[in-house]
Design an enzyme around this catalytic site. Structure first.
Site, PDB file in Angstrom:
ATOM      1  N   CYS A  98       0.820  -1.203   0.000  1.00 44.84           N
ATOM      2  CA  CYS A  98       0.000   0.000   0.000  1.00 44.84           C
ATOM      3  C   CYS A  98       0.851   1.248   0.000  1.00 44.84           C
ATOM      4  CB  CYS A  98      -0.780   0.143   1.292  1.00 44.84           C
ATOM      5  SG  CYS A  98      -1.950  -1.085   1.622  1.00 44.84           S
ATOM      6  N   ARG A 138       5.018  -0.055  -6.134  1.00 43.68           N
ATOM      7  CA  ARG A 138       4.961  -0.910  -4.952  1.00 43.68           C
ATOM      8  C   ARG A 138       3.959  -2.040  -5.112  1.00 43.68           C
ATOM      9  NH1 ARG A 138       6.733   2.324  -0.315  1.00 43.68           N
ATOM     10  NH2 ARG A 138       5.195   1.434   1.076  1.00 43.68           N
ATOM     11  N   TRP A 184      -3.098  -2.731  -1.330  1.00 41.20           N
ATOM     12  CA  TRP A 184      -2.738  -4.113  -1.659  1.00 41.20           C
ATOM     13  C   TRP A 184      -3.441  -4.942  -0.593  1.00 41.20           C
ATOM     14  CZ3 TRP A 184       0.154  -8.106   0.686  1.00 41.20           C
ATOM     15  CH2 TRP A 184       0.524  -9.136  -0.176  1.00 41.20           C
ATOM     16  N   ASN A 194      -1.848   1.749   6.100  1.00 43.94           N
ATOM     17  CA  ASN A 194      -0.928   0.762   5.541  1.00 43.94           C
ATOM     18  C   ASN A 194      -0.573  -0.190   6.675  1.00 43.94           C
ATOM     19  OD1 ASN A 194       1.099  -0.637   4.276  1.00 43.94           O
ATOM     20  ND2 ASN A 194       2.504   1.082   4.112  1.00 43.94           N
ATOM     21  N   GLY A 195      -0.743  -1.493   6.446  1.00 42.92           N
ATOM     22  CA  GLY A 195      -0.398  -2.468   7.479  1.00 42.92           C
ATOM     23  C   GLY A 195      -1.584  -3.349   7.827  1.00 42.92           C
ATOM     24  N   GLU A 217      17.042 -17.809  -7.985  1.00 44.67           N
ATOM     25  CA  GLU A 217      16.678 -16.438  -8.352  1.00 44.67           C
ATOM     26  C   GLU A 217      16.065 -16.401  -9.758  1.00 44.67           C
ATOM     27  OE1 GLU A 217      16.250 -13.779  -6.877  1.00 44.67           O
ATOM     28  OE2 GLU A 217      16.420 -12.210  -8.376  1.00 44.67           O
ATOM     29  N   LYS A 232      12.358 -15.082 -10.584  1.00 44.43           N
ATOM     30  CA  LYS A 232      12.073 -14.022 -11.566  1.00 44.43           C
ATOM     31  C   LYS A 232      11.026 -14.484 -12.568  1.00 44.43           C
ATOM     32  CE  LYS A 232      13.499 -11.086 -10.271  1.00 44.43           C
ATOM     33  NZ  LYS A 232      14.283 -10.974  -9.104  1.00 44.43           N
ATOM     34  N   GLU A 261       7.611 -14.707 -10.910  1.00 50.12           N
ATOM     35  CA  GLU A 261       7.081 -13.389 -10.537  1.00 50.12           C
ATOM     36  C   GLU A 261       6.446 -12.655 -11.708  1.00 50.12           C
ATOM     37  OE1 GLU A 261       9.661 -11.058  -7.232  1.00 50.12           O
ATOM     38  OE2 GLU A 261      10.804 -11.687  -8.974  1.00 50.12           O
ATOM     39  N   HIS A 281      17.308 -36.683  -7.094  1.00 48.19           N
ATOM     40  CA  HIS A 281      16.574 -36.950  -5.852  1.00 48.19           C
ATOM     41  C   HIS A 281      15.121 -36.500  -5.939  1.00 48.19           C
ATOM     42  CE1 HIS A 281      20.216 -38.242  -3.909  1.00 48.19           C
ATOM     43  NE2 HIS A 281      20.822 -37.141  -4.332  1.00 48.19           N
ATOM     44  N   LYS A 337       6.101  -4.294  -4.102  1.00 44.95           N
ATOM     45  CA  LYS A 337       7.487  -3.969  -3.777  1.00 44.95           C
ATOM     46  C   LYS A 337       7.501  -3.434  -2.349  1.00 44.95           C
ATOM     47  CE  LYS A 337      11.568  -2.636  -5.964  1.00 44.95           C
ATOM     48  NZ  LYS A 337      12.216  -3.806  -6.505  1.00 44.95           N
TER      49      LYS A 337
HETATM   50  N1  HGA Z   1      -5.022  -4.175   5.844  1.00 44.46           N
HETATM   51  C1  HGA Z   1      -5.421  -3.113   4.960  1.00 44.46           C
HETATM   52  C2  HGA Z   1      -4.215  -2.424   4.363  1.00 44.46           C
HETATM   53  C3  HGA Z   1      -3.355  -3.395   3.604  1.00 44.46           C
HETATM   54  C4  HGA Z   1      -1.936  -2.920   3.316  1.00 44.46           C
HETATM   55  O1  HGA Z   1      -1.294  -2.177   4.050  1.00 44.46           O
HETATM   56  N2  HGA Z   1      -1.334  -3.430   2.245  1.00 44.46           N
HETATM   57  O2  HGA Z   1       0.005  -3.078   1.936  1.00 44.46           O
HETATM   58  C5  HGA Z   1      -6.363  -3.609   3.885  1.00 44.46           C
HETATM   59  O3  HGA Z   1      -6.408  -4.807   3.581  1.00 44.46           O
HETATM   60  O4  HGA Z   1      -7.090  -2.791   3.343  1.00 44.46           O
END
Ligand code: HGA
Length: 612
Positions: free
Chosen positions: A2, A27, A74, A98-99, A485, A489, A492, A508, A607
């Site tokens: 986020c 990000r 996110w 964010n979090g 790696e 890549k 991803e 194995h 990111k």
């Molecule tokens: N938990 C919140 C914010 C998610 C977040 O920080 N993502 O990087 C949500 O899900 O909206």
């Protein structure tokens, strides 16, 4: 992850907020939103998908305001829908977050019992309702937020505004990054200074637990209700650093920037063919006491750490362990006296690595142990740099592509410098050996430039991957992590299932997967393991597997039916993993472009992973 952008100004800031969000797009995110306070109202727009969708919505609705918060989300709690996109509103309060609020369910139950109605599945919405509720008794928005913060468990950065406070933006940092951009007659917040570079180069880096109150003309930072001083730092990074230039994608630009990025990174430590005397000079005493190294990292940085383990042990006889941070932090590791703990992270904010570092420091203090901590990262102002005893910067410049490229190879260069420095201090490597490796290090940017000449040939080979569902990468020694790696890549950015293996492990298990449809990528530098590797290639071919070999030009490996060979210029085996990173990056890049994926912002990924 986020991104948060917010501001309080005299002018309309809707475009500044949108531009800021665009600069945070790298990000990774799934939806975006913005709220502006205007004449006692919260004006909000939210959209699923790109910031461009939000920008269209804002230009259509023409909402404006000089106080506002904006967000790229996110999703961690609740699907990526418009209802779940931030900002979240309760009464007159709007919040971006964010979090993760870990105890959100409990808080939600209590709030529902009080009659609050939830309109999203997010954990974030509890914060909006809690602040709204606290305002019933608190004398100010700041005091309401101060009342709410102790109730929240988890990691979070918050931006909070209220319709009745048109000149006030409250922000909180607790476990997720947040900076204040200091303007003239206007102030801003963001999770990454990059978002604010077009408007200011003066920043205040909040510390964990800080609550700040921004108005147009003032910035006050509080810890436990007490005003504290936080220095304003001036940054000389230029806005243009973050543009794509003539390249189609940031990732391609960043792949091509590697010769210069490595040159910059090693220049800070080298003087001719020797280590500079002032390089890590403040760490000399700490390094002379260490008896082992523990590296902690995630993802690509973990692969860099794996390679450094070979170097520490082979070159300077120093025991070295490497562990994924999300495992290390939760398994009650024994913290050992006289150990150097090295955190590797592009951003210096990776949530698991940062938490592992903090736990390690706490445990060491509790047991009265003598440990040294160190960060290798790309952001001088990051939390990790601030919280470890020593740091070594990769001078790669901003890395925007989610798939790390130049951050990885510069981490390798930095790790080699660290190995040499510790070996020199401990006298476990001779000055002649140091000079030889340093000479080779200086030579690496040129070898990478020559390797980049293979771009067209790798593009041609990548056409053979477009329809594939699976792929194996094989290497031995320091090229086992490069195989990991390479597979990471490809996964991803092209979404092809890929696995990296130590080539000796083939028999194995993974050999069972090999058939006509299985491309197998081989990393074949000219080192002591080359003959063994050639036997592994035979084992694959005998089962019908198709080989794609990145081989030293003098390896004797030739192209033939179902064996495609790209020659890599000869390089000293010790530094070969830096060079062999290039063809695997180019391969993934071209496969992804041909498959039409979003190369710079692959689905579901982010990111600067600031949530655990
Ligand atoms: N938990 C919140 C914010 C998610 C977040 O920080 N993502 O990087 C949500 O899900 O909206």
């Amino acid at each position: 992850m986020c991104g948060i952008v917010g501001g309080v100004a005299e002018r309309n800031i809707s475009n500044i907020l949108i531009e800021g969000l665009k600069r945070l797009e790298y990000r990774g995110y799934d939806s975006a939103g913005l709220a502006l306070i205007n004449q006692g109202q919260v004006l909000r727009e939210r959209r699923v998908g790109k910031v461009a969708n939000l920008a269209d919505a804002v230009s259509e609705s023409q909402i404006s305001g000089s106080l506002g918060i904006a967000h790229t989300r996110w999703a961690t709690h609740g699907k990526p829908t418009e209802e779940n996109a931030h900002p979240h509103i309760s009464g007159n309060v709007a919040v971006v977050h964010n979090g993760i609020i870990e105890n959100y369910q409990e808080l939600k139950d209590d709030l529902e019992a009080l009659g609050y109605v939830f309109t999203s599945q997010t954990d974030t919405e509890v914060v909006a309702h809690l602040v709204n509720d606290a305002l019933k008794t608190a004398p100010s928005l700041l005091e309401a937020v101060r009342k709410v913060v102790p109730q929240l468990k988890g990691a979070y950065a918050l931006g909070i505004v209220h319709t009745d406070h048109p000149d006030e933006l409250i922000t909180v940092r607790e476990g997720s990054p947040l900076v204040i951009g200091v303007g003239i007659g206007e102030n801003f917040i963001s999770s990454d200074q990059l978002a604010l570079l077009p408007i200011t180069n003066r920043f205040i880096y909040l510390e964990e637990g800080d609550i700040a109150r921004l108005t147009r003309h003032t910035i006050e930072v509080f810890v436990d209700g007490q005003l504290v001083e936080r220095p304003v730092k001036e940054l000389d990074a230029t806005v243009s650093n973050a543009s794509k230039g003539e390249y189609k994608h940031y990732m391609l630009k960043e792949i091509y920037e590697q010769p210069e990025a490595i040159k910059q990174t090693i220049s800070q430590a080298l003087n001719g063919n020797a280590l500079r005397e002032d390089f890590l000079a403040s760490a000399i005493e700490d390094f002379s006491n260490i008896q082992q190294v523990q590296i902690i990292a995630c993802g690509t940085s973990y692969h860099a750490g794996m390679i450094a383990k070979y170097w520490f042990e082979q070159l300077i006889d120093m025991p070295c362990q490497v562990e994924i941070a999300s495992e290390f932090r939760y398994r009650s590791p024994v913290i050992v006296n006289n150990t150097l703990y090295v955190c590797i992270s592009q951003s210096g904010e990776t949530a698991d690595t940062l938490a592992a570092l903090r736990d390690t420091q706490k445990r060491a203090v509790a047991k009265n142990l003598n440990i040294t901590t160190m960060t290798i990262c790309n952001v001088a102002t990051s939390s990790m740099v601030r919280e470890t005893n020593h740091s070594l910067l990769t001078l790669a410049g901003p890395e925007i592509g989610v798939a790390s490229t130049k951050a990885f190879t510069t981490q390798l260069a930095a790790l080699m410098l660290l190995v040499l420095k510790i070996g020199q201090i401990k006298q476990t490597i001779s000055e002649d050996q140091i000079a030889k490796i340093v000479t080779e290090l200086w030579h690496t940017p040129k070898v990478i430039l020559d390797t980049l000449q293979n771009d067209k040939e790798i593009l041609r080979l990548s056409e053979l991957f477009v329809e594939k569902q699976h792929c194996l990468f094989l290497g031995r020694g320091t090229h086992f992590p490069i195989a990991l790696e390479g597979a990471l890549k490809l996964k991803e950015i092209s979404y092809i299932h890929a696995e990296g293996y130590a080539a000796g492990e083939l028999k194995h298990g993974p050999l069972a997967l090999v058939d006509n449809d299985m491309p197998v990528v081989i990393l074949a530098p000219k080192d002591d393991m080359l003959d063994k590797l050639k036997s592994n290639m035979e084992e694959v071919q005998a089962r019908g597997g198709e080989l794609f070999v990145f081989a030293d030009e003098h390896s004797g490996i030739k192209g033939k039916d179902r064996q495609h060979v790209v020659n890599v210029p000869t390089v000293d085996p010790i530094l070969a993993p830096i060079v062999y990173s290039i063809p695997v990056q180019l391969l993934s890049y071209h496969v992804a472009v041909l498959r039409g994926t979003d190369v710079d912002q692959p689905r579901n990924l982010a990111k600067s992973v600031t949530v655990e």
